[in-house]
Write an enzyme that holds these catalytic residues in place. Structure first.
Site, PDB file in Angstrom:
ATOM      1  N   ASP A   6       0.858  -1.192   0.000  1.00  0.00           N
ATOM      2  CA  ASP A   6       0.000   0.000   0.000  1.00  0.00           C
ATOM      3  C   ASP A   6       0.892   1.239   0.000  1.00  0.00           C
ATOM      4  O   ASP A   6       2.074   1.167   0.345  1.00  0.00           O
ATOM      5  CB  ASP A   6      -0.905   0.000   1.246  1.00  0.00           C
ATOM      6  CG  ASP A   6      -1.876   1.168   1.228  1.00  0.00           C
ATOM      7  OD1 ASP A   6      -2.593   1.319   0.223  1.00  0.00           O
ATOM      8  OD2 ASP A   6      -1.904   1.949   2.194  1.00  0.00           O
ATOM      9  N   SER A   7       0.286   2.353  -0.356  1.00  0.00           N
ATOM     10  CA  SER A   7       1.024   3.613  -0.306  1.00  0.00           C
ATOM     11  C   SER A   7       1.381   3.987   1.138  1.00  0.00           C
ATOM     12  O   SER A   7       2.308   4.756   1.357  1.00  0.00           O
ATOM     13  CB  SER A   7       0.180   4.718  -0.928  1.00  0.00           C
ATOM     14  OG  SER A   7      -1.064   4.786  -0.260  1.00  0.00           O
ATOM     15  N   CYS A  69      -3.696  -1.134  -2.144  1.00  0.00           N
ATOM     16  CA  CYS A  69      -3.918   0.274  -2.490  1.00  0.00           C
ATOM     17  C   CYS A  69      -4.788   0.392  -3.751  1.00  0.00           C
ATOM     18  O   CYS A  69      -4.413  -0.097  -4.820  1.00  0.00           O
ATOM     19  CB  CYS A  69      -2.546   0.889  -2.735  1.00  0.00           C
ATOM     20  SG  CYS A  69      -2.568   2.628  -3.119  1.00  0.00           S
ATOM     21  N   GLU A 155      -5.058  10.157   8.146  1.00  0.00           N
ATOM     22  CA  GLU A 155      -3.656   9.942   8.556  1.00  0.00           C
ATOM     23  C   GLU A 155      -3.318  10.759   9.804  1.00  0.00           C
ATOM     24  O   GLU A 155      -2.518  10.340  10.625  1.00  0.00           O
ATOM     25  CB  GLU A 155      -2.704  10.335   7.418  1.00  0.00           C
ATOM     26  CG  GLU A 155      -2.760   9.417   6.212  1.00  0.00           C
ATOM     27  CD  GLU A 155      -1.763   8.264   6.280  1.00  0.00           C
ATOM     28  OE1 GLU A 155      -0.726   8.399   6.921  1.00  0.00           O
ATOM     29  OE2 GLU A 155      -2.070   7.214   5.671  1.00  0.00           O
ATOM     30  N   CYS A 187     -10.930   3.271  -1.523  1.00  0.00           N
ATOM     31  CA  CYS A 187      -9.682   3.782  -0.936  1.00  0.00           C
ATOM     32  C   CYS A 187      -9.490   3.069   0.389  1.00  0.00           C
ATOM     33  O   CYS A 187     -10.449   2.900   1.155  1.00  0.00           O
ATOM     34  CB  CYS A 187      -9.802   5.291  -0.708  1.00  0.00           C
ATOM     35  SG  CYS A 187      -8.416   5.971   0.225  1.00  0.00           S
ATOM     36  N   HIS A 189      -8.286   3.924   3.147  1.00  0.00           N
ATOM     37  CA  HIS A 189      -8.507   4.657   4.395  1.00  0.00           C
ATOM     38  C   HIS A 189      -9.985   4.822   4.758  1.00  0.00           C
ATOM     39  O   HIS A 189     -10.325   4.983   5.918  1.00  0.00           O
ATOM     40  CB  HIS A 189      -7.900   6.053   4.291  1.00  0.00           C
ATOM     41  CG  HIS A 189      -6.418   6.082   4.306  1.00  0.00           C
ATOM     42  ND1 HIS A 189      -5.661   5.424   3.366  1.00  0.00           N
ATOM     43  CD2 HIS A 189      -5.550   6.684   5.147  1.00  0.00           C
ATOM     44  CE1 HIS A 189      -4.385   5.628   3.632  1.00  0.00           C
ATOM     45  NE2 HIS A 189      -4.289   6.393   4.699  1.00  0.00           N
TER      46      HIS A 189
HETATM   47  N1  DGL Z   1      -3.910   3.728  -0.297  1.00  0.00           N
HETATM   48  C1  DGL Z   1      -4.551   4.728  -1.114  1.00  0.00           C
HETATM   49  C2  DGL Z   1      -5.753   4.114  -1.855  1.00  0.00           C
HETATM   50  O1  DGL Z   1      -6.296   3.097  -1.482  1.00  0.00           O
HETATM   51  C3  DGL Z   1      -4.996   5.915  -0.318  1.00  0.00           C
HETATM   52  C4  DGL Z   1      -3.876   6.784   0.167  1.00  0.00           C
HETATM   53  C5  DGL Z   1      -3.068   7.437  -0.912  1.00  0.00           C
HETATM   54  O2  DGL Z   1      -3.575   8.307  -1.640  1.00  0.00           O
HETATM   55  O3  DGL Z   1      -1.912   7.074  -1.003  1.00  0.00           O
HETATM   56  O4  DGL Z   1      -6.180   4.677  -2.823  1.00  0.00           O
END
Ligand code: DGL
Length: 271
Positions: A6-7, A69, A155, A187, A189
């Site tokens: 993930d990011s 992600c 975050e 997403c 989050h």
């Molecule tokens: N992990 C990203 C997603 O699921 C969200 C956070 C980001 O923008 O890096 O799209």
């Protein structure tokens, strides 16, 4: 070993249901927090960050990488599959994302064929959810909305504050007026604000999050692909890696997901 990429920390919302459903496997989680959020980056940047992560994870011995992600799944996954999984390589290792399982679930569940999707700017701009849904059912109408302010709020741990809820209400207003019967949290989050999404969208709208759906789909995939399943370690080991601060990762996991992370480390993807 199964790696979840993930990011940042959000992919833990995908890893958690996967580990709960299939605790026996070895898992490695990688969050590229130093460069998150990915959602506001260009496609080129998201691809090159994802390439570095995939090379690192293969090098570490991952046989199956899940892009938890949504942004990387939308902007980089097909590119990665073409670049790293040619011919025989595909029998040895796999990279999968969250879009196809979620698209399949939408098609199964939507009765009025009106579906809303929220995600980062890059995910929404890519129109990849629309593409995957249309491959299965062309009659489903998709209404999408980028919600770029939500990730920074989450975050920072500010998602329980009234400011975050009021922003969410503004984002959802145009989607609500389209009368969808499903809202997809596209997403990692957003599940942390799932109750707020539900409250604003109302009882008649089902909220889908990618974690549980991806977990069920992965289980079924492994049952159908013994050539990959047999290569995965089954010692129930767990490693958590981040390109930024391991302590922050522990705190995020504990506060938001009641996960207590053992073995967290900082890594550098460039070396
Ligand atoms: N992990 C990203 C997603 O699921 C969200 C956070 C980001 O923008 O890096 O799209």
């Amino acid at each position: 070993m199964i790696a979840v990429f993930d990011s940042g920390f959000g992919g833990l919302t995908v890893l958690k249901p996967i580990m709960e459903l299939m605790p026996e496997y070895d898992y490695l989680y990688l969050g590229d927090n130093a460069r998150a959020p990915y959602g506001n980056h260009s496609i080129e940047n998201i691809r090159s960050f994802s390439e570095e992560a995939v090379e690192y994870l293969f090098e570490k011995g991952a046989k199956l990488i899940i892009f938890g992600c949504n942004t990387a799944s939308s902007a980089a996954l097909r590119h990665i599959q073409k670049k790293y999984l040619n011919g025989d390589q595909e029998k040895e290792r796999k990279v999968l994302g969250v879009l196809i399982p979620v698209a399949e679930e939408i098609v199964k569940k939507s009765r009025n064929k009106r579906v809303a999707i929220v995600g980062t700017s890059a995910t929404i701009k890519s129109k990849r959810y629309e593409e995957e849904i249309a491959k299965i059912d062309k009659d489903i109408k998709v209404y999408s909305k980028a919600c770029p302010l939500l990730v920074p709020f989450i975050e920072e741990g500010w998602h329980k504050k009234p400011e975050a809820k009021s922003i969410l209400k503004k984002y959802l207003r145009p989607l609500k007026s389209c009368n969808p019967d499903i809202l997809v949290l596209g997403c990692t989050h957003y599940p942390l604000m799932q109750k707020d999404f539900k409250r604003i969208m109302g009882k008649k709208v089902e909220i889908l999050a990618s974690g549980e759906i991806t977990a069920r789909s992965l289980k079924s995939y492994l049952e159908r692909h013994p050539e990959i399943e047999s290569k995965l370690g089954k010692n129930a080991s767990r490693q958590f890696l981040t390109t930024d601060c391991p302590e922050k990762m522990k705190t995020f996991a504990k506060d938001n997901l009641s996960m207590s992370l053992s073995s967290t480390h900082k890594i550098d993807l460039k070396n």
